[in-house]
Design a protein around this motif. Structure first.
Motif, PDB file in Angstrom:
ATOM      1  N   GLY A  54      12.163  -2.824  17.243  1.00 26.16           N
ATOM      2  CA  GLY A  54      11.218  -2.822  16.131  1.00 26.16           C
ATOM      3  C   GLY A  54      10.786  -1.445  15.682  1.00 26.16           C
ATOM      4  O   GLY A  54       9.907  -1.321  14.819  1.00 26.16           O
ATOM      5  N   ASN A  55      11.397  -0.416  16.230  1.00 31.74           N
ATOM      6  CA  ASN A  55      11.074   0.942  15.809  1.00 31.74           C
ATOM      7  C   ASN A  55      11.692   1.213  14.449  1.00 31.74           C
ATOM      8  O   ASN A  55      12.866   0.917  14.218  1.00 31.74           O
ATOM      9  N   THR A  56      10.897   1.777  13.559  1.00 34.31           N
ATOM     10  CA  THR A  56      11.365   2.027  12.196  1.00 34.31           C
ATOM     11  C   THR A  56      11.375   3.516  11.884  1.00 34.31           C
ATOM     12  O   THR A  56      10.652   4.316  12.493  1.00 34.31           O
ATOM     13  N   ASN A  57      12.198   3.853  10.927  1.00 35.73           N
ATOM     14  CA  ASN A  57      12.320   5.241  10.493  1.00 35.73           C
ATOM     15  C   ASN A  57      12.573   5.230   8.996  1.00 35.73           C
ATOM     16  O   ASN A  57      13.303   4.350   8.498  1.00 35.73           O
ATOM     17  N   TYR A  58      11.963   6.182   8.283  1.00 40.79           N
ATOM     18  CA  TYR A  58      12.082   6.225   6.830  1.00 40.79           C
ATOM     19  C   TYR A  58      12.392   7.630   6.343  1.00 40.79           C
ATOM     20  O   TYR A  58      11.951   8.626   6.930  1.00 40.79           O
ATOM     21  N   ALA A  59      13.129   7.687   5.262  1.00 38.82           N
ATOM     22  CA  ALA A  59      13.306   8.959   4.581  1.00 38.82           C
ATOM     23  C   ALA A  59      11.960   9.370   3.990  1.00 38.82           C
ATOM     24  O   ALA A  59      11.164   8.514   3.573  1.00 38.82           O
ATOM     25  N   ASP A  60      11.719  10.659   3.946  1.00 37.02           N
ATOM     26  CA  ASP A  60      10.443  11.147   3.422  1.00 37.02           C
ATOM     27  C   ASP A  60      10.194  10.656   1.993  1.00 37.02           C
ATOM     28  O   ASP A  60       9.056  10.387   1.611  1.00 37.02           O
ATOM     29  N   SER A  61      11.258  10.533   1.238  1.00 38.76           N
ATOM     30  CA  SER A  61      11.122  10.167  -0.172  1.00 38.76           C
ATOM     31  C   SER A  61      10.645   8.736  -0.388  1.00 38.76           C
ATOM     32  O   SER A  61      10.213   8.393  -1.493  1.00 38.76           O
ATOM     33  N   VAL A  62      10.701   7.905   0.648  1.00 36.93           N
ATOM     34  CA  VAL A  62      10.314   6.504   0.471  1.00 36.93           C
ATOM     35  C   VAL A  62       9.143   6.100   1.358  1.00 36.93           C
ATOM     36  O   VAL A  62       8.673   4.968   1.274  1.00 36.93           O
ATOM     37  N   LYS A  63       8.678   7.007   2.190  1.00 41.69           N
ATOM     38  CA  LYS A  63       7.570   6.678   3.088  1.00 41.69           C
ATOM     39  C   LYS A  63       6.352   6.239   2.284  1.00 41.69           C
ATOM     40  O   LYS A  63       5.986   6.868   1.298  1.00 41.69           O
ATOM     41  N   GLY A  64       5.750   5.159   2.738  1.00 39.60           N
ATOM     42  CA  GLY A  64       4.582   4.632   2.058  1.00 39.60           C
ATOM     43  C   GLY A  64       4.913   3.697   0.914  1.00 39.60           C
ATOM     44  O   GLY A  64       4.032   3.028   0.378  1.00 39.60           O
ATOM     45  N   ARG A  65       6.186   3.650   0.516  1.00 43.45           N
ATOM     46  CA  ARG A  65       6.591   2.784  -0.595  1.00 43.45           C
ATOM     47  C   ARG A  65       7.552   1.689  -0.139  1.00 43.45           C
ATOM     48  O   ARG A  65       7.514   0.578  -0.669  1.00 43.45           O
ATOM     49  N   PHE A  66       8.415   2.005   0.809  1.00 46.67           N
ATOM     50  CA  PHE A  66       9.411   1.055   1.292  1.00 46.67           C
ATOM     51  C   PHE A  66       9.044   0.591   2.700  1.00 46.67           C
ATOM     52  O   PHE A  66       8.504   1.368   3.498  1.00 46.67           O
ATOM     53  N   THR A  67       9.382  -0.649   2.980  1.00 48.28           N
ATOM     54  CA  THR A  67       9.158  -1.195   4.313  1.00 48.28           C
ATOM     55  C   THR A  67      10.404  -1.955   4.747  1.00 48.28           C
ATOM     56  O   THR A  67      10.865  -2.849   4.033  1.00 48.28           O
ATOM     57  N   ILE A  68      10.908  -1.600   5.906  1.00 51.43           N
ATOM     58  CA  ILE A  68      12.053  -2.318   6.463  1.00 51.43           C
ATOM     59  C   ILE A  68      11.552  -3.299   7.512  1.00 51.43           C
ATOM     60  O   ILE A  68      10.607  -3.005   8.253  1.00 51.43           O
ATOM     61  N   SER A  69      12.161  -4.457   7.545  1.00 52.48           N
ATOM     62  CA  SER A  69      11.816  -5.446   8.545  1.00 52.48           C
ATOM     63  C   SER A  69      13.073  -6.217   8.905  1.00 52.48           C
ATOM     64  O   SER A  69      14.101  -6.130   8.219  1.00 52.48           O
TER      65      SER A  69
END
Length: 112
Positions: A54-69
């Protein structure tokens, strides 16, 4: 592992969309699923990933806007506050016992 990506389309700036990536076949042991995107003339980049823990990682450009599940054999990418620069072909990837499998791309176009 076979991956089927869906959910792309045309959306206005500021809108939302959810992508789905359904895995089938030998899905036991998938420990990583990721969403990548490739815009015209650019290299493919990792957008978001999720591990079996369940550990997630995001590109800086999408942090706060995209959510992976992830729900069993399907990974989702919820995309909010979309921007024209999010326009790209989105691909999903699954890693099972160090072997990576790719789905076909699904196209997202964000109009300004």
């Amino acid at each position: 592992v076979q991956l089927q990506a869906s959910g792309g389309g045309l959306v206005q700036q500021g809108g939302s969309l959810r992508l789905s990536c359904a895995a089938s076949g030998s899905i036991f042991g998938i420990n990583f699923m990721g969403w990548y995107r490739q815009a015209p003339g650019k290299q493919r980049e990792l957008v978001a990933s999720i591990t079996s823990e369940g550990n997630t990682n995001y590109a800086d450009s999408v942090k706060g806007r995209f959510t992976i599940s992830r729900d069993k054999n399907t990974a989702y990418l919820q995309m909010n506050s979309l921007k024209p620069e999010d326009t790209a072909a989105y691909y999903c990837d699954a890693v099972r016992f160090l072997v990576s499998s790719w789905g076909q791309g699904t196209l997202l176009t964000v109009s300004s």
